[in-house]
Motif scaffolding. Structure first.
Motif, PDB file in Angstrom:
ATOM      1  N   LEU A   1       0.815  -1.211   0.000  1.00  0.00           N
ATOM      2  CA  LEU A   1       0.000   0.000   0.000  1.00  0.00           C
ATOM      3  C   LEU A   1       0.856   1.272   0.000  1.00  0.00           C
ATOM      4  N   GLY A   2       2.170   1.122   0.218  1.00  0.00           N
ATOM      5  CA  GLY A   2       3.067   2.271   0.218  1.00  0.00           C
ATOM      6  C   GLY A   2       3.023   3.071   1.506  1.00  0.00           C
ATOM      7  N   LEU A   3       2.668   2.431   2.610  1.00  0.00           N
ATOM      8  CA  LEU A   3       2.590   3.103   3.903  1.00  0.00           C
ATOM      9  C   LEU A   3       3.902   2.901   4.656  1.00  0.00           C
ATOM     10  N   GLY A   4       4.894   3.707   4.315  1.00  0.00           N
ATOM     11  CA  GLY A   4       6.252   3.528   4.824  1.00  0.00           C
ATOM     12  C   GLY A   4       6.396   3.631   6.326  1.00  0.00           C
ATOM     13  N   THR A   5       5.831   4.669   6.937  1.00  0.00           N
ATOM     14  CA  THR A   5       5.967   4.858   8.378  1.00  0.00           C
ATOM     15  C   THR A   5       5.296   3.722   9.143  1.00  0.00           C
ATOM     16  N   ALA A   6       4.101   3.357   8.732  1.00  0.00           N
ATOM     17  CA  ALA A   6       3.394   2.246   9.379  1.00  0.00           C
ATOM     18  C   ALA A   6       4.177   0.949   9.187  1.00  0.00           C
ATOM     19  N   GLY A   7       4.732   0.760   7.997  1.00  0.00           N
ATOM     20  CA  GLY A   7       5.531  -0.433   7.736  1.00  0.00           C
ATOM     21  C   GLY A   7       6.755  -0.510   8.625  1.00  0.00           C
ATOM     22  N   ASP A   8       7.387   0.637   8.852  1.00  0.00           N
ATOM     23  CA  ASP A   8       8.569   0.663   9.723  1.00  0.00           C
ATOM     24  C   ASP A   8       8.211   0.270  11.152  1.00  0.00           C
ATOM     25  N   ARG A   9       7.058   0.741  11.632  1.00  0.00           N
ATOM     26  CA  ARG A   9       6.630   0.394  12.993  1.00  0.00           C
ATOM     27  C   ARG A   9       6.322  -1.104  13.105  1.00  0.00           C
ATOM     28  N   ILE A  10       5.689  -1.652  12.076  1.00  0.00           N
ATOM     29  CA  ILE A  10       5.382  -3.090  12.088  1.00  0.00           C
ATOM     30  C   ILE A  10       6.678  -3.887  12.022  1.00  0.00           C
ATOM     31  N   ALA A  11       7.612  -3.453  11.170  1.00  0.00           N
ATOM     32  CA  ALA A  11       8.896  -4.152  11.033  1.00  0.00           C
ATOM     33  C   ALA A  11       9.662  -4.176  12.351  1.00  0.00           C
ATOM     34  N   GLU A  12       9.564  -3.102  13.134  1.00  0.00           N
ATOM     35  CA  GLU A  12      10.219  -3.081  14.451  1.00  0.00           C
ATOM     36  C   GLU A  12       9.677  -4.178  15.354  1.00  0.00           C
ATOM     37  N   GLN A  13       8.367  -4.374  15.329  1.00  0.00           N
ATOM     38  CA  GLN A  13       7.759  -5.406  16.167  1.00  0.00           C
ATOM     39  C   GLN A  13       8.115  -6.812  15.684  1.00  0.00           C
ATOM     40  N   VAL A  14       8.154  -6.996  14.374  1.00  0.00           N
ATOM     41  CA  VAL A  14       8.550  -8.304  13.841  1.00  0.00           C
ATOM     42  C   VAL A  14       9.995  -8.598  14.237  1.00  0.00           C
ATOM     43  N   ALA A  15      10.867  -7.603  14.130  1.00  0.00           N
ATOM     44  CA  ALA A  15      12.273  -7.781  14.513  1.00  0.00           C
ATOM     45  C   ALA A  15      12.390  -8.102  16.002  1.00  0.00           C
ATOM     46  N   ARG A  16      11.603  -7.458  16.820  1.00  0.00           N
ATOM     47  CA  ARG A  16      11.627  -7.724  18.266  1.00  0.00           C
ATOM     48  C   ARG A  16      11.222  -9.163  18.562  1.00  0.00           C
ATOM     49  N   LEU A  17      10.190  -9.637  17.877  1.00  0.00           N
ATOM     50  CA  LEU A  17       9.686 -10.988  18.138  1.00  0.00           C
ATOM     51  C   LEU A  17      10.598 -12.069  17.556  1.00  0.00           C
ATOM     52  N   ARG A  18      11.160 -11.805  16.389  1.00  0.00           N
ATOM     53  CA  ARG A  18      11.989 -12.820  15.712  1.00  0.00           C
ATOM     54  C   ARG A  18      13.469 -12.708  16.054  1.00  0.00           C
ATOM     55  N   GLY A  19      13.883 -11.538  16.536  1.00  0.00           N
ATOM     56  CA  GLY A  19      15.290 -11.340  16.845  1.00  0.00           C
ATOM     57  C   GLY A  19      16.110 -10.946  15.626  1.00  0.00           C
ATOM     58  N   ALA A  20      15.468 -10.680  14.512  1.00  0.00           N
ATOM     59  CA  ALA A  20      16.144 -10.267  13.273  1.00  0.00           C
ATOM     60  C   ALA A  20      15.168  -9.427  12.464  1.00  0.00           C
ATOM     61  N   PRO A  21      15.684  -8.468  11.706  1.00  0.00           N
ATOM     62  CA  PRO A  21      14.782  -7.642  10.898  1.00  0.00           C
ATOM     63  C   PRO A  21      14.107  -8.478   9.806  1.00  0.00           C
ATOM     64  N   PRO A  22      12.846  -8.156   9.505  1.00  0.00           N
ATOM     65  CA  PRO A  22      12.124  -8.930   8.487  1.00  0.00           C
ATOM     66  C   PRO A  22      12.526  -8.510   7.084  1.00  0.00           C
ATOM     67  N   ALA A  23      12.294  -9.404   6.161  1.00  0.00           N
ATOM     68  CA  ALA A  23      12.454  -9.052   4.744  1.00  0.00           C
ATOM     69  C   ALA A  23      11.266  -8.182   4.369  1.00  0.00           C
ATOM     70  N   ARG A  24      11.540  -7.117   3.661  1.00  0.00           N
ATOM     71  CA  ARG A  24      10.459  -6.218   3.265  1.00  0.00           C
ATOM     72  C   ARG A  24       9.874  -6.686   1.952  1.00  0.00           C
ATOM     73  N   HIS A  25       8.593  -6.461   1.755  1.00  0.00           N
ATOM     74  CA  HIS A  25       7.840  -6.915   0.585  1.00  0.00           C
ATOM     75  C   HIS A  25       8.342  -6.206  -0.676  1.00  0.00           C
ATOM     76  N   ALA A  26       8.663  -6.974  -1.685  1.00  0.00           N
ATOM     77  CA  ALA A  26       9.176  -6.386  -2.922  1.00  0.00           C
ATOM     78  C   ALA A  26       8.198  -6.522  -4.084  1.00  0.00           C
ATOM     79  N   GLY A  27       7.365  -7.544  -4.080  1.00  0.00           N
ATOM     80  CA  GLY A  27       6.467  -7.785  -5.207  1.00  0.00           C
ATOM     81  C   GLY A  27       5.127  -7.100  -5.035  1.00  0.00           C
ATOM     82  N   LEU A  28       4.464  -6.878  -6.147  1.00  0.00           N
ATOM     83  CA  LEU A  28       3.138  -6.276  -6.121  1.00  0.00           C
ATOM     84  C   LEU A  28       2.124  -7.278  -6.655  1.00  0.00           C
ATOM     85  N   THR A  29       0.926  -7.250  -6.090  1.00  0.00           N
ATOM     86  CA  THR A  29      -0.113  -8.198  -6.512  1.00  0.00           C
ATOM     87  C   THR A  29      -1.102  -7.577  -7.485  1.00  0.00           C
ATOM     88  N   ASP A  30      -0.996  -6.293  -7.734  1.00  0.00           N
ATOM     89  CA  ASP A  30      -1.935  -5.578  -8.596  1.00  0.00           C
ATOM     90  C   ASP A  30      -3.360  -5.632  -8.065  1.00  0.00           C
TER      91      ASP A  30
END
Length: 134
Positions: A46-75
């Motif tokens: 959706l292109g929501l960068g700030t929200a994505g960064d906040r979610i990525a922080e939580q995923v990194a906290r839970l997994r202990g490593a930063p997540p891979a960010r989504h690169a593909g589009l589904t149209d």
């Protein structure tokens, strides 16, 4: 008449097994990280960068490593993506609440509100399905 059993039964309990067991909290961490990672993929699409960064922080906290960010589009249409993100945030909220993770629960609730607002602004109703219902 019958020959006695000479080997242990295959039906014996495996309480002394030599493999690691995960606690309920560990399982919930894994499940929450998965829901948040899926939400991150839709959020990035959706292109929501700030929200994505906040979610990525939580995923990194839970997994202990930063997540891979989504690169593909589904149209997919933005309304469909907002519906999907709303459902994923709802699932994450349920798991976060069950493991008493206030930070993840607040973030999930905020994302649900944001996607509801985006659907209302587009004059599209959110899905009538219950979150987590199949």
């Amino acid at each position: 008449m019958y020959e006695p059993i000479r080997s242990p039964s295959v039906h014996a309990p495996a309480d002394d097994a030599d493999f690691p067991h995960r606690s309920r909290e560990d399982e919930l961490d894994i499940q929450l990280a998965g829901h948040l990672a899926a939400l991150l993929a839709v959020t990035d699409e959706l292109g929501l960068g700030t929200a994505g960064d906040r979610i990525a922080e939580q995923v990194a906290r839970l997994r202990g490593a930063p997540p891979a960010r989504h690169a593909g589009l589904t149209d997919a249409a933005p309304a469909d993506l907002h519906r999907r993100a709303h459902a994923l945030a709802g699932r994450a909220l349920l798991v976060a609440a069950s493991r008493a993770d206030t930070t993840a629960a607040i973030l999930s609730a905020e994302r649900m509100d944001a996607h509801t607002a985006a659907l209302a602004a587009a004059d599209v109703a959110p899905s009538g399905h219950l979150v987590g219902a199949h």
